[in-house]
Design an enzyme around this catalytic site. Structure first.
Site, short mmCIF file in Angstrom:
data_model
loop_
_atom_site.label_atom_id
_atom_site.label_comp_id
_atom_site.label_asym_id
_atom_site.label_seq_id
_atom_site.Cartn_x
_atom_site.Cartn_y
_atom_site.Cartn_z
N ASP A 58 36.49 28.54 20.77
CA ASP A 58 35.98 28.48 19.23
C ASP A 58 36.40 27.57 18.27
O ASP A 58 36.41 27.85 17.24
CB ASP A 58 36.12 30.03 18.48
CG ASP A 58 36.11 31.16 19.62
OD1 ASP A 58 34.92 31.29 20.17
OD2 ASP A 58 37.07 32.03 19.53
N GLY A 112 30.89 31.62 24.48
CA GLY A 112 29.97 31.53 23.42
C GLY A 112 29.86 30.18 22.60
O GLY A 112 30.49 29.71 22.18
N HIS A 113 28.73 29.63 22.67
CA HIS A 113 28.59 28.22 22.15
C HIS A 113 27.35 28.53 21.06
O HIS A 113 26.24 29.00 21.35
CB HIS A 113 28.21 27.06 23.31
CG HIS A 113 29.36 26.84 24.10
ND1 HIS A 113 29.14 26.08 25.02
CD2 HIS A 113 30.53 27.18 23.78
CE1 HIS A 113 30.36 25.87 25.74
NE2 HIS A 113 31.37 26.49 25.08
N THR A 139 42.46 32.88 30.00
CA THR A 139 41.44 33.15 30.95
C THR A 139 41.78 33.01 32.42
O THR A 139 42.72 32.38 32.85
CB THR A 139 40.07 32.74 30.38
OG1 THR A 139 38.80 33.05 31.10
CG2 THR A 139 40.19 31.05 30.49
N THR A 141 31.55 34.72 18.99
CA THR A 141 30.00 34.77 19.22
C THR A 141 29.58 35.67 20.31
O THR A 141 28.62 36.11 20.47
CB THR A 141 29.56 33.12 19.63
OG1 THR A 141 30.84 32.56 19.71
CG2 THR A 141 28.57 32.78 18.89
N THR A 142 30.47 35.98 21.17
CA THR A 142 30.28 36.75 22.44
C THR A 142 30.54 38.01 22.18
O THR A 142 29.70 39.03 22.83
CB THR A 142 31.36 36.30 23.50
OG1 THR A 142 30.73 34.88 24.12
CG2 THR A 142 31.03 37.00 25.03
N THR A 143 31.59 38.48 21.57
CA THR A 143 32.01 40.00 21.06
C THR A 143 31.74 40.62 19.88
O THR A 143 31.96 41.74 19.71
CB THR A 143 33.17 40.24 21.85
OG1 THR A 143 34.24 39.20 21.10
CG2 THR A 143 33.57 40.02 23.21
N ARG A 176 33.75 40.20 17.71
CA ARG A 176 35.39 40.74 17.27
C ARG A 176 35.78 39.56 16.09
O ARG A 176 35.57 38.77 16.25
CB ARG A 176 36.24 40.73 18.42
CG ARG A 176 35.98 41.79 19.33
CD ARG A 176 36.89 41.68 20.56
NE ARG A 176 36.85 40.25 21.36
CZ ARG A 176 37.48 40.25 22.35
NH1 ARG A 176 38.77 41.08 22.78
NH2 ARG A 176 37.29 38.96 23.00
N ARG A 187 38.28 37.75 14.42
CA ARG A 187 39.42 36.63 15.03
C ARG A 187 40.72 36.69 14.38
O ARG A 187 40.49 36.77 13.09
CB ARG A 187 38.92 35.11 15.38
CG ARG A 187 37.89 34.98 16.13
CD ARG A 187 37.20 33.59 16.03
NE ARG A 187 35.64 33.54 16.68
CZ ARG A 187 35.05 32.60 16.44
NH1 ARG A 187 34.96 31.92 15.47
NH2 ARG A 187 33.94 32.74 17.49
N ILE A 227 37.44 21.72 7.73
CA ILE A 227 38.37 21.37 6.63
C ILE A 227 37.78 21.86 5.17
O ILE A 227 38.66 22.25 4.47
CB ILE A 227 38.56 19.88 6.53
CG1 ILE A 227 39.27 19.31 7.77
CG2 ILE A 227 39.12 19.31 5.34
CD1 ILE A 227 39.28 17.89 8.09
#
Ligand code: IMP
Ligand code: MG
Length: 332
Positions: free
Chosen positions: A15, A42-43, A185, A246-248, A250, A252, A279
């Site tokens: 991320d 997730g992009h 991972t 982006t995937t889940t 959730r 962060r 920034i």
């Protein structure tokens, strides 16, 4: 023959905005390739101010460049074909997308096992990634070659040629060998692993390392304690920076940028071009802090904070030759 290879990697826990960097660089290359992971990534990509998300397909396809999913990747056929349809529906040329016949297939059983055994225990994305790599290394996995009929238009067994851009998934601290095991991972996120795509390491020219001006972590990691969620300043950063996976989806966990970790990630990855993004998020809430040697250091402005970060990097690293600061990921 491959002319040269540039690689974009994450220097943190994923991320870091790699998708935006790759998407900005893509037009200069003949191929954009993924070498690790699967649809756990997730992009987020912006094309003509429209936002797109992919999980598996490298972002070259958004700019008309051949996009390769390499032999070290793992492929969930259903989510791959969904992504193909999504790209087709949005007018992109999916003939550019190819998968190595040696990539491994994520099965429903892998996903089930991941959900049952690992999702709650180590906070995986439950995409079956770990169980699929387990079968691969036990030499009992199924490869794309075993599913030829379903994937035939996409299978690729050629050699890379010309100018290559490799797109890392996840980040340095999620690497199976370097992260906080087992909260990692199941693949190698470091740039050396991109050579699995089929080129010698001598071809590597630049390594673009991506990091945000603060740290974020999705999934379970004891290094990111629950106490962080009680820190109002950090919660503000999470909200302002829209730190949702982006995937889940959730939320962060957020912490101040750990400079010691960044210095290590820069060295191990061999980053030549560092991109520090978001920034503007710290500027909008007027908080300028990082962690160095376990202490929180505070600054009065982003300029002073960045000046200090650059000095620490230069004092500790001889490989970084360019540092790009980005106030908004879209501007890169
Ligand atoms: P897995 O890759 O699904 O097995 O998840 C292992 C760990 O890596 C978990 O902590 C995930 O949250 C994290 N992870 C995997 N992919 C990504 C990603 O693309 N971005 C951020 N974290 C990720
Ligand atoms: Mg990501």
């Amino acid at each position: 023959m491959v002319e040269y290879v540039d690689i974009c990697v994450g220097l943190a826990w994923g991320d870091e905005g790699k998708g935006k960097i790759v998407s900005h660089l893509t037009k200069n290359y003949d191929y954009v390739c993924r070498w690790n992971g699967g649809d756990n990534a997730g992009h987020t990509i912006y094309v003509d101010n429209k936002k797109y998300s992919t999980h598996l397909v490298p972002s070259g396809v958004f700019h008309g460049i051949k996009s390769i999913i390499g032999p070290g990747c793992v492929v969930n056929i259903k989510s791959f074909l969904n992504e193909i349809n999504y790209l087709k529906d949005n007018g992109f040329n999916t003939n550019l997308i190819k998968i190595s016949s040696k990539a491994h297939i994520v099965s429903d059983e892998h996903i089930y096992e991941d959900k049952e055994k690992y999702k709650n225990k180590i906070g995986t994305t439950a995409r079956g990634i770990g169980p699929c790599y387990t079968d691969k290394y036990a030499r009992k996995g199924k490869t794309v070659n075993d599913f030829k009929d379903e994937l035939k238009e996409y299978i690729w067994d050629e050699v890379l040629e010309g100018k290559i851009l490799c797109e890392g998934a996840q980040g340095f601290w999620l690497d199976i060998d370097h992260g906080n095991y087992p909260y990692v991972t199941s693949s190698n996120t470091l740039p050396y692993s991109a050579c699995s795509l089929g080129f010698p390491h001598q071809k590597i020219r630049k390594i673009y390392g991506a990091v945000k001006i603060y740290d974020t972590r999705v999934g379970i990691d004891p290094e990111f304690s629950d106490e962080l969620d009680n820190n109002e300043e950090l919660m503000k950063i999470a909200e302002t920076g829209k730190e949702y996976g982006t995937t889940t989806g959730r939320l962060r966990k957020v912490n101040y940028l750990n400079i010691n970790k960044l210095i290590k990630a820069l060295y191990y990855s061999g980053t030549t071009d560092l991109i520090i993004s978001k920034i503007d998020i710290l500027e909008s809430i007027n908080v300028f802090k990082y962690i160095y040697n376990d202490e929180i250091c505070s600054f009065n402005s982003s300029e002073l904070m960045i000046e200090s970060i650059i000095k620490l990097i230069n004092d500790n690293n001889n490989y970084v030759s360019n540092i790009l600061l980005s106030r908004s990921p879209k501007e890169i």
